[in-house]
Design an enzyme around this catalytic site. Structure first.
Site, PDB file in Angstrom:
ATOM      1  N   GLU A  88       0.828  -1.219   0.000  1.00 16.41           N
ATOM      2  CA  GLU A  88       0.000   0.000   0.000  1.00 16.41           C
ATOM      3  C   GLU A  88       0.857   1.261   0.000  1.00 16.41           C
ATOM      4  O   GLU A  88       0.441   2.302  -0.517  1.00 16.41           O
ATOM      5  CB  GLU A  88      -0.961   0.007   1.193  1.00 16.41           C
ATOM      6  CG  GLU A  88      -2.064  -1.041   1.114  1.00 16.41           C
ATOM      7  CD  GLU A  88      -1.626  -2.407   1.633  1.00 16.41           C
ATOM      8  OE1 GLU A  88      -0.436  -2.582   1.978  1.00 16.41           O
ATOM      9  OE2 GLU A  88      -2.487  -3.312   1.682  1.00 16.41           O
ATOM     10  N   PHE A 139     -11.502  -8.032  13.545  1.00 13.73           N
ATOM     11  CA  PHE A 139     -10.364  -8.371  12.695  1.00 13.73           C
ATOM     12  C   PHE A 139     -10.080  -7.226  11.718  1.00 13.73           C
ATOM     13  O   PHE A 139     -10.971  -6.759  11.022  1.00 13.73           O
ATOM     14  CB  PHE A 139     -10.649  -9.665  11.923  1.00 13.73           C
ATOM     15  CG  PHE A 139      -9.515 -10.053  11.010  1.00 13.73           C
ATOM     16  CD1 PHE A 139      -8.269 -10.377  11.518  1.00 13.73           C
ATOM     17  CD2 PHE A 139      -9.693 -10.069   9.629  1.00 13.73           C
ATOM     18  CE1 PHE A 139      -7.221 -10.712  10.679  1.00 13.73           C
ATOM     19  CE2 PHE A 139      -8.644 -10.402   8.782  1.00 13.73           C
ATOM     20  CZ  PHE A 139      -7.404 -10.714   9.310  1.00 13.73           C
ATOM     21  N   LYS A 188     -17.906  -1.491   5.728  1.00 10.07           N
ATOM     22  CA  LYS A 188     -18.285  -2.535   4.775  1.00 10.07           C
ATOM     23  C   LYS A 188     -19.802  -2.565   4.551  1.00 10.07           C
ATOM     24  O   LYS A 188     -20.274  -2.795   3.432  1.00 10.07           O
ATOM     25  CB  LYS A 188     -17.791  -3.892   5.287  1.00 10.07           C
ATOM     26  CG  LYS A 188     -17.620  -4.908   4.182  1.00 10.07           C
ATOM     27  CD  LYS A 188     -16.835  -6.111   4.648  1.00 10.07           C
ATOM     28  CE  LYS A 188     -16.780  -7.158   3.563  1.00 10.07           C
ATOM     29  NZ  LYS A 188     -16.010  -8.334   3.962  1.00 10.07           N
TER      30      LYS A 188
END
Ligand SMILES: Cc1ncc(C[n+]2csc(CCOP(=O)(O)OP(=O)(O)O)c2C)c(N)n1
Length: 564
Positions: free
Chosen positions: A54, A116, A166
């Site tokens: 990244e 997570f 998400k």
């Protein structure tokens, strides 16, 4: 009736398309997977470059932004993907590079549970971004992206981060993109005041030894022509900062060179002899000023600057002209007298000769056996086009390449100026090349820095970007070694490197690769590289313990610039 709503993930992509984004540099992962899934259907409208890390993605976006003048876009997943962007965010902030960084985030019901790959990237990036936001609803995605692009590119540009949960990516909502044209209380372009122009003109017209310093603000403001017009009328000598290079062609008769720790002799020394110092789009970085207490104390300072926070920050000025230099320079040009400063200019030229014999000729036309970094750049100059782009990493090679590369036109240099990020150059060169595949892009890098992001050779291989990588190998962390030699009694504490076979590495990435150890082979190999159609890797084994001069040692005054 057919449901016209689309997923938030697709809204992300459609918003980027609406902003004319043609490249995303990124790396996928769990929390950003819906966006990657949406991207799959938009391959004809937007290209995605899969970097190998990244950090590579964000530096590539920076390289792209700096060459294209557009907003660079990068994307990463949550947690480690997001934190891997942080160095690039800090780099883009200090170098005023417009970026929109999009990160995936765990679903909103998991926020705060140490889920997570949950990390508080909004918190981590808060001081480094111009603006950041976490979006938890699909309806907020398009407005956040619109606002993000506006903030990133307007005024003094900078990085923006948009963190999208998400569930927001999966939620359905109508797509309706409304570009952001302004934000209440955010005024990125303060109007130039006539009174400030008049005051600046008065000081400049009374000057006997005026001197102009230009920085990246001229490039960002696209004010290159306006700067030239001002100089042509006033006859004032002009020097540039590291990131200002290229804003004025080095062929200009009043161009006198580069400022700063490893800049040119005359421009540094004579800073303390001018009577009026005109600073345009630069921020008086400590690398430029040296000891502030002994910086241009004799001069009246006129500062043309867009960012109010920079005015009187490091150097107190007599007159400030707040506003875009694209607007202020022509207003000032109208008010200043036509002039010539031949005698004053010749003071620069005399000192230039001194630097030539003490430093430049030894660097460019060496008589010793070992190869110098300077002679490599000299040959690159012989074969490069005027609009070739120099991308450098950080260290001795960066300063040498900057000193000797002939900057003929604007947006020809990409380097990590303010943060000094080793590992910047390889991915930034890739981004620079993709911004314009028709321009030559030469990445000059050290053996230390290349190993910080060497995996991006894989991205160069996959994109086939025809980047020319020039590794100047001295088997040392050269710049640190130079300081150890000069200021730490030559105690070389952990700066020597046992290096790998770089040619084998480059060849493993399918690059044409050549190693030069002898002067006899240098010219022809550089020539071969510069006309090679695809990517090329040139390793030049240079003298191990060469130093970069001139140098203003830390804490010293500009007038203490050393030639050896
Ligand atoms: C990420 C990062 N870590 C450490 C430094 C400190 N630093 C500045 S220059 C330099 C040495 C660079 O060595 P190399 O890449 O071999 O280039 P050279 O100076 O030899 O040309 C180091 C370690 C830095 N600028 N960036």
């Amino acid at each position: 009736m057919k449901d016209s709503r689309i997923r938030g993930a697709e809204i992300v992509i459609k918003s980027l398309v609406a902003e004319n984004c043609d490249y995303i540099f990124g790396y996928p992962g769990g929390a950003i997977m819906p966006v990657y899934d949406a991207l799959y259907d938009y391959a004809d409208q937007i290209k995605h470059v899969l970097t190998r890390h990244e950090q590579g993605a964000i530096h590539a976006a920076q390289g792209y932004a700096r060459v294209s003048g557009k907003v660079g876009v990068c994307m990463a997943t949550s947690g480690p993907g997001a934190t891997n962007l942080i160095t690039g965010i800090a780099d883009a902030q200090i170098d005023s590079t417009p970026l929109v960084c999009i990160t995936g985030q765990v679903a909103s019901q998991l926020l705060g549970t140490d889920a997570f790959q949950e990390t508080d990237v909004v918190g981590f990036s808060m001081p480094g971004t111009k603006w950041n936001i976490q979006v938890r609803k699909a309806e907020d995605i398009a407005p956040a992206i619109a606002k993000g692009f506006h903030i990133a590119r307007s005024g003094r540009p900078g990085p923006v981060l948009i963190d999208i949960t998400k569930d927001a990516q999966n939620e359905l909502f109508e797509f309706n993109y409304v570009p952001c044209l302004g934000i209440r209380s955010y005024r990125p372009y303060p109007k130039v005041k006539d009174s400030e122009i008049a005051a600046a003109a008065e000081v400049i017209n009374a000057a006997k030894k005026p001197y102009l310093l230009f920085g990246q603000g001229v490039v960002i403001g696209k004010a290159e022509e306006e700067l030239k017009a001002f100089l042509d009328k006033t006859g004032i000598p002009a020097a540039c900062t590291l990131l200002g290079s290229g804003a004025l062609t080095e062929d200009h008769p009043q161009y006198v060179g580069k400022l700063g720790m490893h800049g040119n002799y005359a421009p540094n020394l004579l800073t303390n002899q001018c009577d009026v110092l005109i600073a345009v789009g630069m921020r008086f970085d400590d690398r430029v000023t040296g000891d502030l207490k002994r910086y241009a104390k004799q001069a009246k300072v006129v500062h043309l600057e867009l960012d109010n926070a920079e005015i009187n920050k490091n150097v107190k000025c007599e007159v400030s002209v707040l506003g875009d230099c694209k607007e202020s320079l022509p207003l000032l040009t109208e008010k200043v007298n036509q002039n010539a400063h031949a005698a004053w200019l010749s003071e620069f030229r005399t000192l230039e000769e001194k630097e030539k014999s003490a430093v430049v000729s030894l660097d460019l036309l060496p008589t010793k056996t070992g190869l110098t970094m300077g002679e490599v750049i000299r040959y690159i100059n012989d074969y490069k086009k005027d609009d070739a782009i120099l991308v450098t990493d950080v260290g001795q090679h960066q300063m040498i390449a900057w000193r000797y590369f002939k900057f003929k036109t604007t947006r020809t240099q990409v380097t990590s100026g303010g943060l000094g990020t080793m590992g910047f150059s390889l991915p930034a060169a890739l981004g620079a090349q993709l911004a314009d595949v028709n321009r030559q892009v030469i990445c000059v890098v050290g053996d230390g820095g290349i190993q910080m992001t060497i995996q991006e050779l894989g991205t160069i291989m996959q994109t086939k970007a025809p980047v020319k990588v020039v590794l100047l190998n001295n088997d040392f962390l050269g710049m640190v070694r130079q300081w150890q030699q000069l200021f730490f009694d030559k105690r070389y504490s952990f700066t020597e490197l046992d290096n790998p076979d770089f040619i084998k590495i480059a060849e493993a990435y399918n690059m044409k690769a050549t190693k030069v150890t002898e002067r006899d082979n240098l010219k022809d190999t550089v020539a071969e590289m510069m006309v090679h159609e695809g990517p090329y890797f040139l390793e030049v084994v240079v003298e191990k313990e060469d130093n970069v001069f001139p140098m203003i040692p830390t804490g010293c005054s500009v007038e203490e610039v050393r030639l050896s």
